[in-house]
Design a protein around this motif. Structure first.
Motif, PDB file in Angstrom:
ATOM      1  N   ASP A 139       0.841  -1.192   0.000  1.00  0.00           N
ATOM      2  CA  ASP A 139       0.000   0.000   0.000  1.00  0.00           C
ATOM      3  C   ASP A 139       0.881   1.248   0.000  1.00  0.00           C
ATOM      4  OD1 ASP A 139      -2.270  -1.582   0.111  1.00  0.00           O
ATOM      5  OD2 ASP A 139      -2.354  -1.546   2.298  1.00  0.00           O
ATOM      6  N   ILE A 140       0.326   2.349  -0.490  1.00  0.00           N
ATOM      7  CA  ILE A 140       1.066   3.605  -0.579  1.00  0.00           C
ATOM      8  C   ILE A 140       0.729   4.488   0.623  1.00  0.00           C
ATOM      9  CG2 ILE A 140       1.388   5.724  -1.925  1.00  0.00           C
ATOM     10  CD1 ILE A 140       0.736   4.046  -4.431  1.00  0.00           C
ATOM     11  N   TYR A 141       1.778   4.800   1.408  1.00  0.00           N
ATOM     12  CA  TYR A 141       1.648   5.703   2.538  1.00  0.00           C
ATOM     13  C   TYR A 141       2.680   6.815   2.408  1.00  0.00           C
ATOM     14  CZ  TYR A 141      -1.332   2.296   4.919  1.00  0.00           C
ATOM     15  OH  TYR A 141      -2.357   1.451   5.252  1.00  0.00           O
ATOM     16  N   ALA A 142       2.277   8.047   2.679  1.00  0.00           N
ATOM     17  CA  ALA A 142       3.181   9.179   2.525  1.00  0.00           C
ATOM     18  C   ALA A 142       4.366   9.098   3.471  1.00  0.00           C
ATOM     19  CB  ALA A 142       2.430  10.482   2.761  1.00  0.00           C
ATOM     20  N   ASN A 143       4.193   8.416   4.618  1.00  0.00           N
ATOM     21  CA  ASN A 143       5.262   8.395   5.603  1.00  0.00           C
ATOM     22  C   ASN A 143       6.353   7.370   5.298  1.00  0.00           C
ATOM     23  OD1 ASN A 143       3.811   6.086   6.156  1.00  0.00           O
ATOM     24  ND2 ASN A 143       3.746   6.381   8.360  1.00  0.00           N
ATOM     25  N   LYS A 144       6.171   6.582   4.217  1.00  0.00           N
ATOM     26  CA  LYS A 144       7.223   5.605   3.935  1.00  0.00           C
ATOM     27  C   LYS A 144       7.366   5.232   2.465  1.00  0.00           C
ATOM     28  CE  LYS A 144       4.227   1.667   5.177  1.00  0.00           C
ATOM     29  NZ  LYS A 144       4.106   0.468   6.043  1.00  0.00           N
ATOM     30  N   SER A 145       6.489   5.709   1.609  1.00  0.00           N
ATOM     31  CA  SER A 145       6.499   5.258   0.214  1.00  0.00           C
ATOM     32  C   SER A 145       7.228   6.219  -0.711  1.00  0.00           C
ATOM     33  CB  SER A 145       5.072   5.073  -0.303  1.00  0.00           C
ATOM     34  OG  SER A 145       4.380   4.099   0.428  1.00  0.00           O
ATOM     35  N   VAL A 146       7.938   5.636  -1.675  1.00  0.00           N
ATOM     36  CA  VAL A 146       8.349   6.356  -2.878  1.00  0.00           C
ATOM     37  C   VAL A 146       7.378   5.914  -3.957  1.00  0.00           C
ATOM     38  CG1 VAL A 146      10.134   6.652  -4.634  1.00  0.00           C
ATOM     39  CG2 VAL A 146      10.773   6.477  -2.215  1.00  0.00           C
ATOM     40  N   SER A 147       6.596   6.845  -4.454  1.00  0.00           N
ATOM     41  CA  SER A 147       5.526   6.488  -5.381  1.00  0.00           C
ATOM     42  C   SER A 147       5.815   7.018  -6.780  1.00  0.00           C
ATOM     43  CB  SER A 147       4.192   7.049  -4.894  1.00  0.00           C
ATOM     44  OG  SER A 147       3.915   6.597  -3.585  1.00  0.00           O
ATOM     45  N   LEU A 148       5.151   6.429  -7.748  1.00  0.00           N
ATOM     46  CA  LEU A 148       5.238   6.935  -9.114  1.00  0.00           C
ATOM     47  C   LEU A 148       3.868   6.849  -9.751  1.00  0.00           C
ATOM     48  CD1 LEU A 148       5.534   4.463 -11.646  1.00  0.00           C
ATOM     49  CD2 LEU A 148       7.173   3.810  -9.899  1.00  0.00           C
ATOM     50  N   TYR A 149       3.626   7.766 -10.658  1.00  0.00           N
ATOM     51  CA  TYR A 149       2.366   7.730 -11.400  1.00  0.00           C
ATOM     52  C   TYR A 149       2.642   7.960 -12.872  1.00  0.00           C
ATOM     53  CZ  TYR A 149       2.423  12.896 -11.403  1.00  0.00           C
ATOM     54  OH  TYR A 149       2.761  14.217 -11.588  1.00  0.00           O
ATOM     55  N   ILE A 150       1.669   7.603 -13.676  1.00  0.00           N
ATOM     56  CA  ILE A 150       1.743   7.802 -15.124  1.00  0.00           C
ATOM     57  C   ILE A 150       0.767   8.911 -15.484  1.00  0.00           C
ATOM     58  CG2 ILE A 150       1.650   6.689 -17.377  1.00  0.00           C
ATOM     59  CD1 ILE A 150       3.622   5.392 -15.355  1.00  0.00           C
ATOM     60  N   ASN A 151       1.284   9.985 -16.076  1.00  0.00           N
ATOM     61  CA  ASN A 151       0.381  11.077 -16.442  1.00  0.00           C
ATOM     62  C   ASN A 151      -0.290  10.796 -17.790  1.00  0.00           C
ATOM     63  OD1 ASN A 151       2.212  11.800 -18.464  1.00  0.00           O
ATOM     64  ND2 ASN A 151       3.002  13.584 -17.362  1.00  0.00           N
ATOM     65  N   THR A 152      -1.119  11.705 -18.243  1.00  0.00           N
ATOM     66  CA  THR A 152      -1.898  11.463 -19.458  1.00  0.00           C
ATOM     67  C   THR A 152      -1.061  11.538 -20.730  1.00  0.00           C
ATOM     68  OG1 THR A 152      -2.553  13.799 -19.431  1.00  0.00           O
ATOM     69  CG2 THR A 152      -4.083  12.213 -18.447  1.00  0.00           C
ATOM     70  N   LYS A 153       0.206  11.943 -20.584  1.00  0.00           N
ATOM     71  CA  LYS A 153       1.121  11.912 -21.724  1.00  0.00           C
ATOM     72  C   LYS A 153       1.949  10.625 -21.742  1.00  0.00           C
ATOM     73  CE  LYS A 153       1.650  16.939 -21.856  1.00  0.00           C
ATOM     74  NZ  LYS A 153       2.617  18.078 -21.748  1.00  0.00           N
ATOM     75  N   ASN A 154       1.599   9.692 -20.858  1.00  0.00           N
ATOM     76  CA  ASN A 154       2.286   8.401 -20.715  1.00  0.00           C
ATOM     77  C   ASN A 154       3.710   8.545 -20.182  1.00  0.00           C
ATOM     78  OD1 ASN A 154       0.221   6.660 -21.469  1.00  0.00           O
ATOM     79  ND2 ASN A 154       0.712   6.843 -23.645  1.00  0.00           N
ATOM     80  N   HIS A 155       3.978   9.632 -19.458  1.00  0.00           N
ATOM     81  CA  HIS A 155       5.281   9.841 -18.862  1.00  0.00           C
ATOM     82  C   HIS A 155       5.269   9.426 -17.390  1.00  0.00           C
ATOM     83  CE1 HIS A 155       6.415  13.043 -22.118  1.00  0.00           C
ATOM     84  NE2 HIS A 155       6.546  11.793 -22.546  1.00  0.00           N
ATOM     85  N   ILE A 156       6.440   9.026 -16.905  1.00  0.00           N
ATOM     86  CA  ILE A 156       6.603   8.516 -15.542  1.00  0.00           C
ATOM     87  C   ILE A 156       7.003   9.665 -14.619  1.00  0.00           C
ATOM     88  CG2 ILE A 156       7.887   6.909 -14.100  1.00  0.00           C
ATOM     89  CD1 ILE A 156       8.482   5.425 -16.871  1.00  0.00           C
ATOM     90  N   LYS A 157       6.290   9.821 -13.514  1.00  0.00           N
ATOM     91  CA  LYS A 157       6.582  10.872 -12.552  1.00  0.00           C
ATOM     92  C   LYS A 157       6.714  10.265 -11.153  1.00  0.00           C
ATOM     93  CE  LYS A 157       6.010  14.248 -15.574  1.00  0.00           C
ATOM     94  NZ  LYS A 157       7.072  15.195 -15.967  1.00  0.00           N
ATOM     95  N   TYR A 158       7.779  10.651 -10.444  1.00  0.00           N
ATOM     96  CA  TYR A 158       8.000  10.152  -9.087  1.00  0.00           C
ATOM     97  C   TYR A 158       7.577  11.207  -8.067  1.00  0.00           C
ATOM     98  CZ  TYR A 158      10.352   5.994 -10.708  1.00  0.00           C
ATOM     99  OH  TYR A 158      10.617   4.780 -11.297  1.00  0.00           O
TER     100      TYR A 158
END
Length: 247
Positions: A139-158
């Motif tokens: 699960d993703i928690y702000a206190n311990k996670s490094v997260s990434l998402y995919i934006n609508t341009k198909n680019h990777i953002k951390y």
């Protein structure tokens, strides 16, 4: 030339606090039965797949150096990070990348040294022919996670909050994942350009600034995503106790 960079320089403060030992330890080489059953030992099981393994140490450097003699691996470059107590993990990555410039490398895998991962999926990263990011099923928690998402341009953002309070995404996205904090960089020209053009200052904090620069224009469809079945970020002795080194 295939290169693995491992960052093991940190002072292991949370781990040592949880261990309640009078003598501090470096968690990447901590073990109970044999040095093979350490976090570093797990990564060194894959030494034959790499032409070079660059290990960046700092805290308890002499103990790290002595432990490496146990493994008797002849393709390791051990680098000392003299700023391990003042700069973030990005500086260890910087030192590792600077060392790679001495070689005619074809690809680089970078990993934090405090991770335990399953063998099958780490091998998939090793054998991947293209840029690769890794994720886990936590699960993703702000206190311990490094997260990434995919934006609508198909680019990777951390996204990562150093204060461990909250995460914020300011644009539409199509997917979000918990990063497993292991990456493969297959574009050697891009790596050299980033290192040579960017100021050293981008490496003084987390390693994500370099990683984001590298992946910012990578289309997710041209990138491999490897999901680990077993993944432990070993912050405390309780985390270490969960590890099965046979898996």
């Amino acid at each position: 030339m295939k290169i693995l960079i491992l960052s093991t320089a940190g002072i292991s403060s949370r781990f040592n606090t949880s261990l309640k030992s009078k003598k501090p330890v470096l968690k990447s080489i901590f073990y109970k039965n044999t040095p093979k059953h350490s976090l570093l030992g797990r990564f060194l099981e894959f030494h034959k797949y790499f032409d070079k393994i660059i290990i960046v140490g700092g805290f308890l450097f002499n103990e790290l150096e002595a432990t490496l003699k146990y493994f008797n691996t002849n393709n390791i470059d051990l680098i000392y990070n003299d700023k391990y107590n003042s700069l973030g993990s990005g500086y260890s990555l910087y030192l590792g990348l600077k060392k790679t410039l001495e070689y005619n490398f074809s690809e680089i895998i970078f990993s934090e040294g405090d991770l335990f991962v399953d063998k099958d999926n780490f091998l998939k990263i090793i054998k991947s022919p293209k840029d690769t990011i890794s994720i886990n099923n936590h699960d993703i928690y702000a206190n311990k996670s490094v997260s990434l998402y995919i934006n609508t341009k198909n680019h990777i953002k951390y996204i990562y909050d150093k204060s461990h309070n909250s995460l914020e995404i300011l644009e539409p996205f199509t997917a979000i994942f918990n990063s497993a904090q292991i990456w493969k960089f297959s574009n050697t020209k891009k790596i050299r350009n980033i290192i040579n053009k960017c100021q050293e200052s981008i490496f003084k904090d987390t390693n994500l600034e370099f990683i984001q620069k590298y992946f910012s224009d990578v289309d997710i469809n041209n990138c491999a995503i490897i999901k680990f079945k077993k993944w432990i970020n070993c912050n405390t002795i309780d985390d270490f106790e969960k590890i099965n080194f046979r898996g």
